[in-house]
Design an enzyme around this catalytic site. Structure first.
Site, short mmCIF file in Angstrom:
data_model
loop_
_atom_site.label_atom_id
_atom_site.label_comp_id
_atom_site.label_asym_id
_atom_site.label_seq_id
_atom_site.Cartn_x
_atom_site.Cartn_y
_atom_site.Cartn_z
N LYS A 1 -35.70 1.41 69.95
CA LYS A 1 -34.34 1.51 69.42
C LYS A 1 -33.83 2.93 69.66
O LYS A 1 -34.45 3.90 69.22
CB LYS A 1 -34.31 1.19 67.92
CG LYS A 1 -32.91 1.25 67.33
CD LYS A 1 -32.87 0.79 65.89
CE LYS A 1 -33.33 1.86 64.93
NZ LYS A 1 -32.95 1.55 63.53
N GLU B 1 -31.01 -8.42 60.77
CA GLU B 1 -32.00 -7.43 60.35
C GLU B 1 -31.69 -7.01 58.91
O GLU B 1 -30.68 -6.36 58.66
CB GLU B 1 -31.95 -6.22 61.29
CG GLU B 1 -32.78 -5.03 60.86
CD GLU B 1 -32.42 -3.77 61.64
OE1 GLU B 1 -32.55 -2.67 61.08
OE2 GLU B 1 -32.01 -3.89 62.82
#
Length: 216
Positions: free
Chosen positions: A134, A43
């Site tokens: 998340k 990421e």
């Protein structure tokens, strides 16, 4: 690659390296060193002003690595999401939920993982087509939160970032996390140019994941 395939690979990879870096070169080297160590999901955060370029370069270098996923992080709005998708991001991560970003990601078939800290936020995200939430920061919310929210919402996929390390990795998975985001110690090593150490540390994390798989 469709959303389902991306989600399947991400959950199989288990770990996501959160790459920041001060330059294109540093972020690229950190990403590649971690991939060499076995962490196959990366990421690239938009705290780095060159994030789009880094994503594009990683995709070009790794186009034949079918098990590697490159995503974008710290995506706060739909404009940044669109920019990341054009650069080649295969998933989008954010510290908070944004409805317009969810719409853009759904439009282009890209999984979106927003940060959520309450049941209301999680339900709103799910209703907007979010595939995984998340829990951030994990160190603040805690493992018990995951167990608690999975009682009324057993269908959610959870990614945890913040507070994950080698010592508690197995505990996070046992608490119900499908994916764990790691990065702080990796980025510190990258800032010192210690890329061989990054590869070694990545391998340590992968071994812990495999140990958890075998024990569960």
């Amino acid at each position: 690659m469709g959303k389902l395939e991306t989600m399947t690979k991400l959950k199989a990879n288990k770990l996501v390296l959160v790459v920041r870096g001060e330059s294109v070169e540093e972020a690229l080297a950190c990403s590649l060193a971690s991939i060499e160590g076995g962490i196959k999901s990366v990421e690239v955060t938009y705290t780095n002003p060159f994030a789009s370029e880094i994503i594009c370069q990683l995709q070009n270098r790794l186009k034949n690595a079918s098990d590697v996923l490159i995503g974008a992080g710290t995506v706060l709005d739909e404009g940044t999401a669109r920019q990341a998708i054009l650069a080649g991001a295969q998933f989008i991560v954010a510290p908070s939920f944004n409805q317009a970003t969810a719409i853009v990601c759904n439009r282009y078939g890209i999984p979106y993982f927003p940060g959520c800290m309450t049941v209301t936020e999680i339900v709103t995200a799910l209703e907007s087509g979010v595939d995984m939430v998340k829990i951030f920061p994990g160190s603040t919310v805690g493992m018990s939160f995951i167990k608690a929210i999975k009682s009324p919402l057993p269908q959610i996929n959870v990614m945890v970032t913040g507070g994950v390390n080698l010592n508690n990795l197995k505990e996070w998975f046992a608490a119900g996390a499908e994916v764990l985001g790691i990065g702080g110690e990796f980025n510190q090593l990258a800032s010192k140019g210690q890329f061989e150490r990054i590869t070694e540390k990545a391998a340590d994390y992968v071994r812990q994941c495999e140990a958890f798989r075998k024990s569960s």
